[in-house]
Design a protein around this motif. Structure first.
Motif, short mmCIF file in Angstrom:
data_model
loop_
_atom_site.label_atom_id
_atom_site.label_comp_id
_atom_site.label_asym_id
_atom_site.label_seq_id
_atom_site.Cartn_x
_atom_site.Cartn_y
_atom_site.Cartn_z
N ARG A 138 0.60 -1.23 0.16
CA ARG A 138 0.07 0.03 0.10
C ARG A 138 0.87 1.09 0.11
NH1 ARG A 138 -4.95 -0.66 4.20
NH2 ARG A 138 -6.24 -2.24 3.31
N SER A 139 1.91 1.21 0.86
CA SER A 139 2.80 2.41 0.72
C SER A 139 3.34 2.42 -0.48
CB SER A 139 4.01 2.15 1.79
OG SER A 139 3.29 1.98 3.24
N ARG A 140 3.83 1.56 -1.32
CA ARG A 140 4.59 1.91 -2.64
C ARG A 140 3.54 2.34 -3.49
NH1 ARG A 140 6.25 -4.12 -3.99
NH2 ARG A 140 7.21 -2.81 -6.07
N MET A 141 2.13 1.95 -3.19
CA MET A 141 0.96 2.63 -4.19
C MET A 141 0.78 4.01 -4.21
SD MET A 141 -1.74 -0.47 -4.29
CE MET A 141 -1.34 -2.02 -3.99
N VAL A 142 1.44 4.70 -3.04
CA VAL A 142 0.93 5.77 -2.62
C VAL A 142 1.46 7.23 -4.20
CG1 VAL A 142 1.55 7.85 -1.44
CG2 VAL A 142 0.68 5.85 -0.45
N PRO A 143 2.91 6.94 -4.21
CA PRO A 143 3.25 7.69 -5.31
C PRO A 143 2.74 7.55 -6.51
CG PRO A 143 4.96 6.16 -4.44
CD PRO A 143 3.69 6.10 -3.60
N LEU A 144 2.26 6.22 -7.02
CA LEU A 144 1.75 5.85 -8.17
C LEU A 144 0.38 6.44 -8.23
CD1 LEU A 144 2.78 1.91 -7.96
CD2 LEU A 144 4.02 3.91 -9.55
N LEU A 145 -0.48 6.18 -7.24
CA LEU A 145 -1.86 6.99 -7.40
C LEU A 145 -1.75 8.16 -7.59
CD1 LEU A 145 -3.29 4.49 -4.61
CD2 LEU A 145 -3.99 4.43 -6.86
#
Length: 222
Positions: A138-145
């Motif tokens: 989930r943390s890795r998704m933050v910048p992608l989102l």
């Protein structure tokens, strides 16, 4: 439908492909409102997700829980699937009922694992390992989102930002890595919810020392 069963239980690409080639409806819903794409995402079935998208499945079609497939990917920490959905045009600015954004979803509580993901009698260690993996993804998704258009400081109907939700957890549930990712993306720690409290105030009330350091100083503690 057979397509639902194939992606949820079978996970056999040949079967999924033959059903799709024979004209199976990629938009069909089961009795609970689930689509085949939503089911494939829930099961972390990346090849099935790819096939469904190639055959025209709508990446923004909502299922049960008012979740789009991308919401399910974020909720369950399936980062590879989230990347694929975004590449197929999934809306990163989508909201669930109550103004809950994808970043709120990432910041929220981590669910118990499906028995089909882990053994039906999974040990406590396996469950902890699973939750840590979901939290990390989930943390890795933050910048992608955010890069795809998710607003970092959007507020839900209670006035809470994703950062507020992330720090408003019991001490052993705060995802410190995600808090750091939100702050690195520019999340504002001074935006109050409707109760008047800011994320900075909330984290001090919770007295989580690691989270306090992250929010106060804007860095992830070693």
């Amino acid at each position: 439908t057979p397509l639902h069963d194939a992606v949820f239980y079978g996970k056999n690409e040949n079967v999924v492909f033959e059903l799709l080639r024979a004209g199976a409806d990629v938009k069909a819903r089961d009795d609970y409102g689930n689509t085949p794409l939503g089911d494939a995402v829930k099961m972390g079935y990346l090849p099935g997700v790819a096939l469904l998208l190639d055959f025209g499945a709508d990446p923004d079609l909502r299922g049960n829980g008012d979740r789009t497939p991308l919401f399910w990917a974020v909720y369950l920490g399936h980062i590879d699937i989230a990347v694929l959905l975004l590449a197929h045009g999934a809306n990163a600015d989508a909201c669930r009922t109550g103004g809950w954004t994808l970043l709120h979803e990432a910041a929220g509580m981590i669910p118990e694992p499906y028995f089909s993901v882990l053994d039906a009698v999974a040990s406590e260690e396996k469950i902890i390992e699973y939750k840590k993996r979901v939290a990390h993804n989930r943390s890795r998704m933050v910048p992608l989102l955010i890069e795809a258009g998710a607003p970092v400081d959007a507020r839900d109907e209670c006035g809470r930002t994703a950062l507020y939700v992330a720090v408003d957890s019991s001490d052993d549930c705060v995802n410190d890595e995600l808090v750091g990712a939100l702050l690195a993306a520019g999340a504002d720690k001074t935006i109050p919810a409707l109760d008047g409290e800011t994320p900075l105030q909330v984290v001090h009330h919770r007295n989580n020392q690691v989270a306090i350091k992250i929010v106060s100083e804007g860095v992830v503690a070693e």
